[in-house]
Design a protein around this motif. Structure first.
Motif, PDB file in Angstrom:
ATOM      1  N   ILE A  73      -1.689   6.578   9.858  1.00  0.00           N
ATOM      2  CA  ILE A  73      -2.543   7.088  10.944  1.00  0.00           C
ATOM      3  C   ILE A  73      -3.926   7.461  10.412  1.00  0.00           C
ATOM      4  CG2 ILE A  73      -2.855   8.996  12.572  1.00  0.00           C
ATOM      5  CD1 ILE A  73       0.230   9.037  12.844  1.00  0.00           C
ATOM      6  N   LEU A  74      -3.953   8.168   9.290  1.00  0.00           N
ATOM      7  CA  LEU A  74      -5.221   8.569   8.693  1.00  0.00           C
ATOM      8  C   LEU A  74      -6.023   7.356   8.241  1.00  0.00           C
ATOM      9  CD1 LEU A  74      -3.984  11.577   6.522  1.00  0.00           C
ATOM     10  CD2 LEU A  74      -5.294  11.712   8.645  1.00  0.00           C
TER      11      LEU A  74
ATOM     12  N   ALA B  47      -2.317  -0.787   7.708  1.00  0.00           N
ATOM     13  CA  ALA B  47      -1.757   0.459   8.236  1.00  0.00           C
ATOM     14  C   ALA B  47      -1.347   0.285   9.702  1.00  0.00           C
ATOM     15  CB  ALA B  47      -2.779   1.588   8.104  1.00  0.00           C
ATOM     16  N   TRP B  48      -2.168  -0.437  10.462  1.00  0.00           N
ATOM     17  CA  TRP B  48      -1.893  -0.705  11.876  1.00  0.00           C
ATOM     18  C   TRP B  48      -0.578  -1.485  12.025  1.00  0.00           C
ATOM     19  CZ3 TRP B  48      -4.749   0.622  16.288  1.00  0.00           C
ATOM     20  CH2 TRP B  48      -4.445  -0.053  17.463  1.00  0.00           C
ATOM     21  N   LYS B  49      -0.402  -2.498  11.188  1.00  0.00           N
ATOM     22  CA  LYS B  49       0.809  -3.314  11.256  1.00  0.00           C
ATOM     23  C   LYS B  49       2.041  -2.517  10.835  1.00  0.00           C
ATOM     24  CE  LYS B  49      -1.207  -7.923  10.670  1.00  0.00           C
ATOM     25  NZ  LYS B  49      -1.296  -9.127   9.803  1.00  0.00           N
ATOM     26  N   TYR B  50       1.859  -1.597   9.913  1.00  0.00           N
ATOM     27  CA  TYR B  50       2.983  -0.767   9.498  1.00  0.00           C
ATOM     28  C   TYR B  50       3.510   0.061  10.671  1.00  0.00           C
ATOM     29  CZ  TYR B  50       5.751   2.768   7.085  1.00  0.00           C
ATOM     30  OH  TYR B  50       6.786   3.591   6.709  1.00  0.00           O
ATOM     31  N   LEU B  51       2.596   0.528  11.507  1.00  0.00           N
ATOM     32  CA  LEU B  51       2.974   1.376  12.639  1.00  0.00           C
ATOM     33  C   LEU B  51       3.404   0.584  13.871  1.00  0.00           C
ATOM     34  CD1 LEU B  51       0.209   4.156  12.532  1.00  0.00           C
ATOM     35  CD2 LEU B  51       2.593   4.370  11.800  1.00  0.00           C
TER      36      LEU B  51
ATOM     37  N   GLY C 235       0.823  -1.197   0.000  1.00  0.00           N
ATOM     38  CA  GLY C 235       0.000   0.000   0.000  1.00  0.00           C
ATOM     39  C   GLY C 235       0.860   1.251   0.000  1.00  0.00           C
ATOM     40  N   PRO C 236       0.233   2.409   0.093  1.00  0.00           N
ATOM     41  CA  PRO C 236       0.967   3.678   0.064  1.00  0.00           C
ATOM     42  C   PRO C 236       2.044   3.794   1.137  1.00  0.00           C
ATOM     43  CG  PRO C 236      -1.353   4.071  -0.303  1.00  0.00           C
ATOM     44  CD  PRO C 236      -1.229   2.625   0.059  1.00  0.00           C
ATOM     45  N   MET C 237       1.859   3.159   2.304  1.00  0.00           N
ATOM     46  CA  MET C 237       2.859   3.245   3.352  1.00  0.00           C
ATOM     47  C   MET C 237       4.210   2.757   2.836  1.00  0.00           C
ATOM     48  SD  MET C 237      -0.277   2.014   4.351  1.00  0.00           S
ATOM     49  CE  MET C 237      -0.074   0.274   4.725  1.00  0.00           C
TER      50      MET C 237
END
Length: 539
Positions: free
Chosen positions: A224-225, A462-466, A197-199
């Motif tokens: 985050i968004l 997104a959660w896993k990326y952070l 994804g974008p991350m």
């Protein structure tokens, strides 16, 4: 998912729909306290730029100008390679997407990929092209395709449909770019699980350009968004609207009705999302075609039943796109803005969310999935949104409501009352097919459920990326996500959902920065893939 609700109509509260007003409950007090901040955030993301005396949201300008640029730069890939995209989904070129594939008469091989992304040995992805497309489409096709098209037509008249279709066609090029990047810069672990994804293309791609710190910052902001959007607009808002439709249609009473519906949605969603992207894809590849056939089938039935009026409807769409009626605020510019807004906020082209689903595809050729991705705005906007628009225009041939007279998302009916959103669409269907309000309710529920499934995956990535990729991290997110599914249907937290919906639009800013820096990389991948196709054909 469709247009965020705050743009055009008020959020329905299932609690308020079934209980008389007494004193404010805890959820209402939380809502009131948070509302000023939510309004500030909404105004920030929807900040307007004055053009020809009309205020146009900056985010909309970024989306449309970016889409036009990509369309021109890639030589109208959205039109010229539409047939190729269909063939890719059908699996015609699957053998070319194996990592050992080579050009027939050339030394060019499938190589040169970023280290740690497309792996030439072992796993290539988790789902096929059709499953990735179905998952992404289920995330964009939602209540907005039913309710908010009606609002756009009510405000901008039939001519808004023309600009909506044009914006949808342009958005196909943006999807092509972001989905190609999603595959090119993804991670695949030793077990074959994909993280993309974008991350990832923001952090990795910009690092290649010597912009590592900027890439990390934009990737973190996007993540985050995306998490916030997945809890609210992609989840709580969907269960809220589905519950409101069920309660209203069946006239359910009792303060627990919304909670029960929310629990049912959470249980069904939990059964699916616990299995990860593979199970989500297996469900969406069945649900998406079914809900599309159900809704589009009903729309086509109405269109063919009024076939003698279709030429008049098409004439209005084209003529009023440039010369709208005097009742339309803003004239030509006002109509264009409504159409562009509906399309841009419906298919999410430029938001980057769909690139997360497309990155899970089983392929060694990033551009192949970019081509598949461009079909998404076509299905969402050019087909489904346009079907809804034509049905509404046909319904209004006798002046059921007044174009241009809209207050808080509600159009003025010929009897002096006001009605908006899904209710106008429901009236349009019911006038031609008795009992079709039940079909519409089923469509709303299916659209909501499929959107919840897709956004659970977007948010989890997104959660896993952070926070890392451990099992506890995975479980924590899924529990929180399903809690918001129940809360969305059970209580009134308009401000929280308003805030998270704005997060969806906010995704555009970090994502489009990345796309406008990395698009040359997409061209390289595209030329490589087209060379493979060309050299695979018999002499």
């Amino acid at each position: 998912m469709g247009t965020p609700h705050f743009l055009d109509f008020q959020l329905c509260s299932t609690a308020q729909a079934i209980t008389p007003f007494t004193e404010k409950g805890l959820d209402e007090r939380i809502n009131d306290a948070f509302m000023p901040f939510a309004v500030w955030w909404e105004n920030l993301i929807l900040a307007e730029v004055s053009i020809f005396g009309h205020g146009i949201p900056l985010v909309l300008i970024v989306l449309i100008v970016g889409a036009l640029f990509f369309t021109l730069y890639f030589g109208f890939v959205n039109v010229r390679h539409f047939p190729t995209a269909i063939q890719v989904v059908r699996g015609k070129y699957d053998e070319l997407e194996h990592p050992a594939a080579k050009l027939k008469t050339s030394v060019l091989e499938v190589d040169g990929d970023v280290k740690g992304t497309i792996k030439d040995e072992g796993h290539l992805g988790e789902v096929n092209h059709f499953q990735a497309l179905a998952t992404a489409v289920s995330g964009t096709v939602g209540l907005g395709n039913i309710a908010l098209v009606a609002v756009a037509i009510s405000i901008g008249g039939p001519g808004a449909t023309f600009w909506m279709v044009l914006a949808g066609l342009l958005g196909m090029s943006t999807k092509f770019v972001e989905c190609t990047l999603g595959v090119k810069y993804r991670d695949i672990d030793k077990d074959g699980k994909v993280f993309g994804g974008p991350m990832y293309y923001l952090s990795k791609g910009l690092k290649e350009k010597g912009l590592g710190n900027l890439g990390k910052f934009l990737a973190a902001v996007f993540a985050i968004l995306c998490i916030g959007a997945s809890f609210g607009g992609g989840n709580a808002f969907q269960s809220n609207q589905a519950a409101a439709q069920i309660i209203g249609l069946f006239e359910l009473s009792g303060s627990a009705s919304g909670s029960v519906i929310g629990v049912v949605f959470a249980v069904l969603a939990g059964i699916v999302i616990i299995g990860g992207i593979k199970r989500i894809a297996k469900v969406t590849e069945k649900v998406v075609p079914f809900m599309a056939i159900l809704y589009v089938g009903a729309a086509l039935f109405i269109i063919f039943s009024k076939i003698e009026l279709v030429d008049d409807a098409l004439s209005q769409i084209i003529s009023e796109a440039f010369s709208p009626k005097a009742t339309i605020a803003g004239g030509f510019i006002g109509v264009m803005i409504q159409g562009f807004r509906r399309a841009a906020f419906s298919n999410e082209a430029g938001a980057g969310s769909a690139a997360i689903a497309h990155s899970a595809v089983n392929t060694s050729q990033p551009a192949s999935e970019g081509l598949v991705g461009l079909l998404e705005p076509f299905i969402d906007t050019v087909l489904i949104c346009t079907m809804t628009a034509v049905v509404i225009i046909l319904f209004n041939m006798d002046g059921a409501f007044v174009y241009g007279d809209v207050v808080n998302g509600q159009a003025l009916l010929n009897d002096g009352s006001r009605l908006g959103g899904v209710n106008i669409t429901s009236m349009a269907f019911e006038s031609s097919i008795k009992g079709s309000s039940y079909v519409l309710m089923a469509a709303v529920c299916l659209f909501a459920f499929s959107t919840i499934l897709s956004w659970s995956y977007y948010g989890l990535q997104a959660w896993k990326y952070l926070f890392g990729r451990g099992k506890l991290t995975d479980l924590t997110y899924k529990i929180l996500f399903l809690l918001f599914t129940v809360l969305g249907a059970a209580i009134t937290l308009d401000a929280v959902i308003k805030f998270s919906d704005a997060m969806i639009l906010a995704l555009v800013f970090p994502n489009m920065i990345g796309l406008l820096i990395l698009f040359p990389n997409v061209k390289e991948e595209f030329e490589k893939y087209m060379a493979l196709i060309k050299n695979s054909k018999p002499d």
